[in-house]
Write a protein that holds these residues in place. Structure first.
Motif, PDB file in Angstrom:
ATOM      1  N   SER A  50       0.890  -1.380  -0.168  1.00  0.00           N
ATOM      2  CA  SER A  50      -0.066  -0.142   0.030  1.00  0.00           C
ATOM      3  C   SER A  50       0.793   1.211   0.219  1.00  0.00           C
ATOM      4  CB  SER A  50      -0.880  -0.161   1.349  1.00  0.00           C
ATOM      5  OG  SER A  50      -0.129   0.106   2.393  1.00  0.00           O
ATOM      6  N   LYS A  51       0.133   2.233  -0.442  1.00  0.00           N
ATOM      7  CA  LYS A  51       1.097   3.617  -0.556  1.00  0.00           C
ATOM      8  C   LYS A  51       1.270   4.111   0.979  1.00  0.00           C
ATOM      9  CE  LYS A  51       1.015   8.056  -3.057  1.00  0.00           C
ATOM     10  NZ  LYS A  51       0.258   8.910  -3.993  1.00  0.00           N
ATOM     11  N   ILE A  52       0.205   3.944   1.484  1.00  0.00           N
ATOM     12  CA  ILE A  52       0.144   4.412   3.019  1.00  0.00           C
ATOM     13  C   ILE A  52       1.340   3.834   3.606  1.00  0.00           C
ATOM     14  CG2 ILE A  52      -0.992   4.790   4.973  1.00  0.00           C
ATOM     15  CD1 ILE A  52      -3.465   5.047   3.356  1.00  0.00           C
ATOM     16  N   GLY A  53       1.409   2.537   3.363  1.00  0.00           N
ATOM     17  CA  GLY A  53       2.453   1.849   4.518  1.00  0.00           C
ATOM     18  C   GLY A  53       4.063   2.252   3.890  1.00  0.00           C
ATOM     19  N   ASN A  54       4.052   2.410   2.540  1.00  0.00           N
ATOM     20  CA  ASN A  54       5.344   3.063   2.222  1.00  0.00           C
ATOM     21  C   ASN A  54       5.594   4.146   2.737  1.00  0.00           C
ATOM     22  OD1 ASN A  54       6.368   0.523   0.721  1.00  0.00           O
ATOM     23  ND2 ASN A  54       4.887   1.143  -1.203  1.00  0.00           N
ATOM     24  N   ASN A  55       4.594   5.113   2.674  1.00  0.00           N
ATOM     25  CA  ASN A  55       4.866   6.680   3.201  1.00  0.00           C
ATOM     26  C   ASN A  55       5.089   6.552   4.413  1.00  0.00           C
ATOM     27  OD1 ASN A  55       3.963   7.291   0.445  1.00  0.00           O
ATOM     28  ND2 ASN A  55       2.027   7.984   1.096  1.00  0.00           N
ATOM     29  N   ILE A  56       4.773   5.743   5.339  1.00  0.00           N
ATOM     30  CA  ILE A  56       4.851   5.661   6.732  1.00  0.00           C
ATOM     31  C   ILE A  56       6.243   5.230   7.086  1.00  0.00           C
ATOM     32  CG2 ILE A  56       4.344   4.452   8.857  1.00  0.00           C
ATOM     33  CD1 ILE A  56       1.478   4.423   7.976  1.00  0.00           C
ATOM     34  N   LEU A  57       6.792   4.158   6.316  1.00  0.00           N
ATOM     35  CA  LEU A  57       8.148   3.804   6.418  1.00  0.00           C
ATOM     36  C   LEU A  57       9.304   4.737   5.935  1.00  0.00           C
ATOM     37  CD1 LEU A  57       8.053  -0.005   5.080  1.00  0.00           C
ATOM     38  CD2 LEU A  57       8.320   0.680   7.372  1.00  0.00           C
ATOM     39  N   GLU A  58       8.929   5.427   4.783  1.00  0.00           N
ATOM     40  CA  GLU A  58       9.722   6.427   4.443  1.00  0.00           C
ATOM     41  C   GLU A  58       9.803   7.623   5.266  1.00  0.00           C
ATOM     42  OE1 GLU A  58       8.330   7.364   0.461  1.00  0.00           O
ATOM     43  OE2 GLU A  58       9.562   5.559  -0.451  1.00  0.00           O
ATOM     44  N   GLY A  59       8.773   7.891   5.806  1.00  0.00           N
ATOM     45  CA  GLY A  59       8.465   8.975   7.046  1.00  0.00           C
ATOM     46  C   GLY A  59       9.342   8.865   8.185  1.00  0.00           C
ATOM     47  N   LEU A  60       9.446   7.474   8.472  1.00  0.00           N
ATOM     48  CA  LEU A  60      10.149   7.291   9.695  1.00  0.00           C
ATOM     49  C   LEU A  60      11.691   7.338   9.512  1.00  0.00           C
ATOM     50  CD1 LEU A  60       8.047   4.226  11.242  1.00  0.00           C
ATOM     51  CD2 LEU A  60       8.100   6.831  11.993  1.00  0.00           C
ATOM     52  N   ASN A  61      11.957   7.346   8.159  1.00  0.00           N
ATOM     53  CA  ASN A  61      13.434   7.571   7.977  1.00  0.00           C
ATOM     54  C   ASN A  61      14.014   8.650   7.700  1.00  0.00           C
ATOM     55  OD1 ASN A  61      16.302   7.223   6.332  1.00  0.00           O
ATOM     56  ND2 ASN A  61      15.374   5.337   5.559  1.00  0.00           N
ATOM     57  N   SER A  62      14.995   9.105   8.388  1.00  0.00           N
ATOM     58  CA  SER A  62      15.389  10.479   8.673  1.00  0.00           C
ATOM     59  C   SER A  62      16.138  11.023   7.035  1.00  0.00           C
ATOM     60  CB  SER A  62      16.730  10.659   9.681  1.00  0.00           C
ATOM     61  OG  SER A  62      17.732   9.650   8.970  1.00  0.00           O
ATOM     62  N   ASN A  63      16.322  10.155   6.055  1.00  0.00           N
ATOM     63  CA  ASN A  63      16.791  10.378   5.012  1.00  0.00           C
ATOM     64  C   ASN A  63      15.611  11.420   4.277  1.00  0.00           C
ATOM     65  OD1 ASN A  63      19.374   9.631   5.265  1.00  0.00           O
ATOM     66  ND2 ASN A  63      19.009   7.760   4.122  1.00  0.00           N
ATOM     67  N   TYR A  64      14.336  11.216   4.685  1.00  0.00           N
ATOM     68  CA  TYR A  64      13.312  11.888   3.837  1.00  0.00           C
ATOM     69  C   TYR A  64      12.793  13.145   4.337  1.00  0.00           C
ATOM     70  CZ  TYR A  64      13.089   7.457   1.043  1.00  0.00           C
ATOM     71  OH  TYR A  64      13.243   6.542   0.165  1.00  0.00           O
ATOM     72  N   TRP A  65      13.514  13.199   5.718  1.00  0.00           N
ATOM     73  CA  TRP A  65      13.035  14.652   6.180  1.00  0.00           C
ATOM     74  C   TRP A  65      13.689  15.679   5.739  1.00  0.00           C
ATOM     75  CZ3 TRP A  65      14.297  12.479  11.927  1.00  0.00           C
ATOM     76  CH2 TRP A  65      13.814  11.423  12.327  1.00  0.00           C
ATOM     77  N   PHE A  66      12.693  16.923   5.865  1.00  0.00           N
ATOM     78  CA  PHE A  66      13.198  18.245   5.195  1.00  0.00           C
ATOM     79  C   PHE A  66      13.386  18.145   3.715  1.00  0.00           C
ATOM     80  CE2 PHE A  66      15.027  18.216   9.548  1.00  0.00           C
ATOM     81  CZ  PHE A  66      14.422  19.175  10.118  1.00  0.00           C
ATOM     82  N   ARG A  67      13.036  17.065   3.052  1.00  0.00           N
ATOM     83  CA  ARG A  67      12.814  17.217   1.674  1.00  0.00           C
ATOM     84  C   ARG A  67      11.769  17.668   1.064  1.00  0.00           C
ATOM     85  NH1 ARG A  67      15.005  11.169  -1.224  1.00  0.00           N
ATOM     86  NH2 ARG A  67      16.969  11.073   0.022  1.00  0.00           N
ATOM     87  N   PRO A  68      11.977  18.878   0.155  1.00  0.00           N
ATOM     88  CA  PRO A  68      10.906  19.343  -0.201  1.00  0.00           C
ATOM     89  C   PRO A  68       9.682  18.834  -0.974  1.00  0.00           C
ATOM     90  CG  PRO A  68      12.973  20.422  -1.123  1.00  0.00           C
ATOM     91  CD  PRO A  68      13.319  19.168  -0.691  1.00  0.00           C
ATOM     92  N   SER A  69       9.845  17.756  -1.685  1.00  0.00           N
ATOM     93  CA  SER A  69       8.815  16.763  -2.322  1.00  0.00           C
ATOM     94  C   SER A  69       8.368  15.872  -1.375  1.00  0.00           C
ATOM     95  CB  SER A  69       9.454  15.884  -3.408  1.00  0.00           C
ATOM     96  OG  SER A  69      10.535  15.073  -3.133  1.00  0.00           O
ATOM     97  N   TYR A  70       8.598  15.691   0.050  1.00  0.00           N
ATOM     98  CA  TYR A  70       8.102  14.910   1.175  1.00  0.00           C
ATOM     99  C   TYR A  70       7.656  15.482   2.275  1.00  0.00           C
ATOM    100  CZ  TYR A  70      10.424  11.184  -1.773  1.00  0.00           C
ATOM    101  OH  TYR A  70      10.891  10.175  -2.753  1.00  0.00           O
ATOM    102  N   ASN A  71       6.564  16.416   2.038  1.00  0.00           N
ATOM    103  CA  ASN A  71       6.007  17.242   3.209  1.00  0.00           C
ATOM    104  C   ASN A  71       5.465  16.199   4.190  1.00  0.00           C
ATOM    105  OD1 ASN A  71       6.698  19.416   1.799  1.00  0.00           O
ATOM    106  ND2 ASN A  71       4.679  19.677   0.648  1.00  0.00           N
TER     107      ASN A  71
END
Length: 438
Positions: free
Chosen positions: A295-316
Motif C-alpha cells: 500500500s502507498k500509505i504503508g510505504n509513506n509511513i516507512l519513508e516518513g520514519l527514515n531521517s533521509n526523507y525529512w526536510f525534503r521539499p517533495s516529501y512534506n
C-alpha cells in the motif's frame, strides 16, 4: 587542550599511557580492515543502501568506523557493550539488588562490570546470529549452511569481545575511558570520507565563486555545530548550598558555601540513540521478516520514519516522522534524567549532612525545588540536543549532503575528548602531589 597533551608527554607515566592507547587504537583500526569470511561485501552494501536507507545502518557504521558496512571482523565493535551498559543501567530501576550493588563501593562496581561483560558477549552472539541468518536468507553469504553460519557468528562475536577487552586495557593501562575512546576513534575515522563526499558533491567541478561559497557554508555549519555541542556539553546550573555551622569540642565546623552542579544536557546523547533506534525498528522488522508493504500509505509511513526523507521539499508528509522523532527525544530526555538523578535522595542527603539551599526549607521543599529546576533545564537541554541532531539531517534532506557524521557523533566526540582531557589533567595533578609529598 593542546597544552595539556604537550605537558602530559613530558611525564613518563602519562606518556607511556598515551603511547599504549595509540598502540591499541592502531590494532582496532587494523582489525577493522580484515573482512569476515563467507560474506559477499558488494551485495551487502547494495542491500544496506536499498533496504535500510541510511538511518539504521548509518549510525551503526559511524559507531563501528565503517566496519559494519564492510562487515569486517570488528563489525559489531563496541556496540554490544554499549547496549549492555544501557540495559544494566535501566535494570537498576527494576532490580533493587543491582542498584545496591552499584552503591557497594569498588567491589560492587567490579561485579557490575563483570555482569556487563557477560551480557555484552550474549548480545554479541544474538546480534551476530541474527545478522548472519538475515544475510543468508537474502543471499549475501557465499554459502548458506550450518558451518558457514557458525564461522561467521564466532568471528563477529570474538571480534566484538576482543574490542571490548582492548577497551578495558586502555582503561587500566592507558588514559582511561577505553570503550569511549575506541568509539571516538571509530567515529573520527569516518570524517575524512565524509569530507571527501562533501567535496565531490558541492565543490568539485564548480566555478571559483561557487567553490568558495560552498566551502565557507560547509565550514561554517561544522564550526557552529561544534561550538553549540561544546556549549551544550559544558552547560551547568549551579544550585547554591550552605552548611550550618556546628561546634565539635572546641572547634567550629561547617558554615561553608558550595553548590550542586546540574548538567543542562543531563541525558547526554542517550535520548538521540533511543529515539533513532525506535524510529528504525519498523524498517528493520519489515526487511528482516520480508514483510511485503504494497500500500502507498504503508510505504509513506516507512519513508516518513527514515531521517533521509525529512526536510525534503517533495516529501512534506515526512514531517510527521520528524515530529514523532522530536517527541521521542523529549520523552527519553525526561525518562533518562529521572533514572540518573534522584532529587529525593539528594534532598535527604543534604538534610542529613546539615546542608540546605538558601531560601528553601530542607526535606520535601528542597526535593520539589530540585524537581522544578531540573524540569526547567531539561527543556533547555532538549532544545539544544535537537538543534545539534537536526542540523546535519536538515542539510542531508534539503541538499542531499549524505554523510555518516551527524549530530549524535559530534556529541560523543566532544564529550569523550573533554572527559579524556580532564582525566589526563587529574593524573598530572596527582603526580604533582605525589612528587611534592616525596
Amino acid at each position: 587542550m593542546w597544552k595539556t597533551i604537550r605537558d602530559a608527554f613530558k611525564i613518563k607515566e602519562i606518556r607511556n599511557g598515551l603511547l599504549f592507547t595509540l598502540f591499541i587504537i592502531v590494532i582496532v583500526r587494523l582489525g577493522s580492515q580484515i573482512p569476515t569470511p563467507g560474506i559477499n561485501v558488494e551485495l551487502l552494501q547494495e542491500y544496506l543502501n536499498n533496504n535500510l536507507g541510511g538511518q539504521a545502518s548509518g549510525l551503526l557504521d559511524s559507531f563501528t568506523g565503517g566496519s559494519f558496512s564492510q562487515m569486517t571482523i570488528f563489525a559489531l565493535s563496541v556496540t554490544p557493550y554499549i547496549t549492555s551498559s544501557i540495559i544494566i543501567q535501566l535494570l537498576q530501576i527494576a532490580i533493587p539488588a543491582l542498584e545496591e550493588m552499584q552503591r557497594d563501593g569498588e567491589d560492587g562496581r567490579k561485579k557490575m562490570t563483570a555482569i556487563t561483560r557477560i551480557v555484552s558477549v550474549a548480545l554479541a552472539i544474538i546480534e551476530s546470529l541474527g545478522l548472519t541468518i538475515g544475510f543468508g536468507r537474502e543471499g549475501l553469504l557465499t554459502k548458506y549452511d550450518f558451518l558457514h553460519v557458525l564461522v561467521i557468528v564466532i568471528t563477529l562475536t570474538a571480534g566484538s569481545t576482543f574490542v571490548m577487552w582492548l577497551g578495558e586495557r586502555i582503561t587500566d593501562h592507558g588514559v582511561g575511558n577505553g570503550i569511549s575512546i575506541i568509539l571516538l576513534v571509530n567515529i573520527v575515522s569516518r570524517v575524512p570520507a565524509d569530507m571527501y563526499n562533501l567535496y565531490n558533491m558541492f565543490v568539485k567541478g564548480k566555478n571559483v565563486v561557487d567553490m568558495v561559497f560552498a566551502s565557507v557554508i560547509i565550514l561554517a555549519v561544522i564550526v557552529l555545530t561544534t561550538i553549540l555541542t561544546v556549549l551544550l556539553n559544558d552547560a551547568e546550573r549551579h544550585i547554591p548550598v550552605s552548611y550550618a555551622q556546628k561546634v565539635q569540642g572546641r572547634r567550629k565546623v561547617g558554615g561553608r558555601q558550595t553548590f550542586i552542579p546540574l548538567k543542562v544536557n543531563t541525558g547526554n546523547v542517550m535520548p538521540i540513540i533511543f529515539a533513532s533506534t525506535l524510529m528504525s525498528l519498523p524498517s528493520i522488522i519489515v526487511n528482516l521478516f520480508k514483510i511485503s508493504v504494497t500500500s502507498k500509505i504503508g510505504n509513506n509511513i516507512l519513508e516518513g520514519l527514515n531521517s533521509n526523507y525529512w526536510f525534503r521539499p517533495s516529501y512534506n508528509w515526512a514531517y510527521i516522522g520528524l515530529a514523532i522523532y522530536m517527541l521521542l527525544v523529549v520523552f527519553f530526555a525526561y525518562f533518562y534524567t529521572s533514572i540518573t538523578f534522584n532529587p529525593m535522595e539528594l534532598a535527604n542527603n543534604l538534610k542529613k549532612s546539615g546542608g540546605f539551599i538558601p531560601g528553601i526549607r530542607p526535606g520535601k521543599p528542597t526535593e520539589e525545588y530540585l524537581n522544578k529546576v531540573l524540569n526547567y533545564i531539561v527543556v533547555i537541554g532538549v532544545v539544544g540536543l535537537l538543534l545539534v541532531a537536526l542540523i546535519p539531517i536538515f542539510f542531508n534532506g534539503r541538499f542531499s549532503a549524505d554523510v555518516s557524521f551527524g549530530g549524535t557523533s559530534l556529541i560523543i566526540i566532544v564529550g569523550v575528548i573533554i572527559e579524556t582531557v580532564k582525566q589526563i589533567e587529574s593524573k598530572m595533578i596527582v603526580r604533582n602531589y605525589e612528587g611534592f609529598l616525596n
